[in-house]
Design an enzyme around this catalytic site. Structure first.
Site: not given
Ligand code: HSE
Length: 400
Positions: A11, A100, A124, A127, A131, A182, A200, A297
């Site tokens: 993805t 992460k 970056e 987390v 953003i 995804g 995170k 995503g």
């Molecule tokens: N699986 C994670 C989420 C992907 O749903 O936030 C992004 O770190």
């Protein structure tokens, strides 16, 4: 022209190629030179895909290619990602990753190694998806003592909680939808049990306070035990449930926790819905700042990775300090943290709840034969002892 390689064409990896292609001119302008994907590493082949002819199954093709100056790691997990990333750095290549698990497990060492080799290790996208939060945290919010960080840090669980609440959807159905979009990790247990959020918040607190935080030290509870009945209570209260990652430093002590919380409309995280994440950072001079955007995503996450690539290309020979000391920060025990709780009990225990918790107002008429109430703020240890005395059906932390 800078040449890069992408490890993992899933993805995020395919998103990185897409962003680099779609925005090639903008990126060339910002980076000061064109960026070309020379190699893509994956176990699979991709016939008919634009990367078809540059796919390799052998990492040494990338490791030993001196033209490749930046390696993008979007494989996820730590095996073999850690080995490939370390070898890339040791070969003098900068690395940009969205991973992460890799950063939480090995960030300390990889940051040090990159510094020693005069290259960059940027993460970056690890987390908050798209953003920008890590760079602002380590490079912008430098005039403040950072008092706390609270955030919705997982898109999958926020998507699930929003849909369960707004559309009455079943947990399993929404999880499948999140996977299809995804958003979810390869093993979605990491999302729903809070492990992803835990890594995170460990990264955020490490950057905020400049030293390693072991994610294993952070008490972590996910959303898998939240039921339709809990959601009915919360709706009756006019509130929402959100999975929060929080870190706070008080008198030199670090407190961190991952847990679902009931929050009300006064909380800025209340209206963060669907796959969106939001991170609130409070500084002693600045007050509260919020970072908001798509937390998972393909394109959003890839956009953050490409920002790192541009930074690495633009700053080839310029060191960028990441303050992340190897001496680890102690996370205080959960027992000493203070919270209020929403509690469900059998209706017959109302008097006992008044005696033990001083409960005077009960939420009734949601589930036959039971009531709910909200406790005062108390230590986790106190709450656990009292809840044990009373015998409760369930509890959710409350920050209404
Ligand atoms: N699986 C994670 C989420 C992907 O749903 O936030 C992004 O770190």
């Amino acid at each position: 022209m800078s040449k890069i390689a992408v490890l993992g064409y899933g993805t995020v990896g395919s998103g990185v190629v897409q962003v680099l292609t779609t925005n090639a001119n903008i990126i060339k302008d910002k980076a000061g030179e064109a960026i070309e994907v020379k190699r893509v590493l994956d176990l699979r082949d991709f016939p008919g895909d634009p990367v078809e002819n540059i796919v390799t199954h052998d990492f040494t093709d990338i490791e030993n290619d001196d033209e490749i100056s930046v390696v993008v790691e979007t494989m996820g997990g730590t095996k073999p990602a850690y080995d490939f990333v370390k070898r890339s750095i040791l070969k003098g290549k900068s690395v940009c990753t969205s991973n992460k698990a890799l950063v939480a497990d090995h960030g300390t060492e990889l940051i040090r190694l990159a510094k020693e080799k005069g290259v960059h290790f940027f993460f970056e996208a690890s987390v908050g998806g798209g953003i920008p939060i890590l760079r602002p945290l380590s490079r912008c919010l430098v005039a403040d003592e950072l008092l706390s960080i609270n955030g919705i840090l997982n898109g999958t669980t926020n998507f699930i909680l929003t849909k369960m609440s707004d559309e009455g959807s079943a947990y399993e159905d929404v999880l499948k939808e999140a996977q299809a979009l995804g958003y979810a990790e390869a093993d979605p247990t990491a999302d729903v049990e809070g492990y992803d959020t835990c890594r995170k918040i460990a990264i955020l607190t490490a950057l905020a306070y400049g030293a390693q935080v072991d994610y294993e030290d952070i008490s972590t509870e996910g959303i898998s035990k939240i039921t339709d009945k809990d959601i009915s209570y919360v709706k009756k209260m006019g509130k929402v449930i959100r999975l929060l990652g929080s870190g706070r430093r008080e008198n030199g002590k670090l407190y961190a926790l991952v847990s679902p919380y009931i929050i009300g409309a006064d909380n800025p995280l209340y209206s963060v819905n669907g796959v969106f994440n939001a991170i609130s950072v409070t500084g002693n001079m600045l007050g509260e700042v919020m970072f908001y955007g798509q937390g998972a995503g393909k394109e959003a996450t890839a956009s953050a990775v490409v920002t790192d690539i541009v930074e690495a290309v633009k700053n080839k020979n310029i060191p960028i300090e990441i303050r992340w000391d190897e001496k680890k920060q102690i996370v205080e025990p959960l027992d000493d943290m203070k919270n209020a709780f929403f509690v469900r009990i059998e209706a017959s225990k109302k008097d006992k709840a008044s005696d033990i918790f001083g409960a005077s107002e009960f939420i009734e008429g949601v589930v036959d034969g039971e009531v709910g109430f909200i406790t005062d703020v108390m230590t986790e240890k106190d709450f656990a002892a009292k809840a044990d005395d009373l015998g409760i059906i369930s509890r959710i932390r409350y920050n209404g």
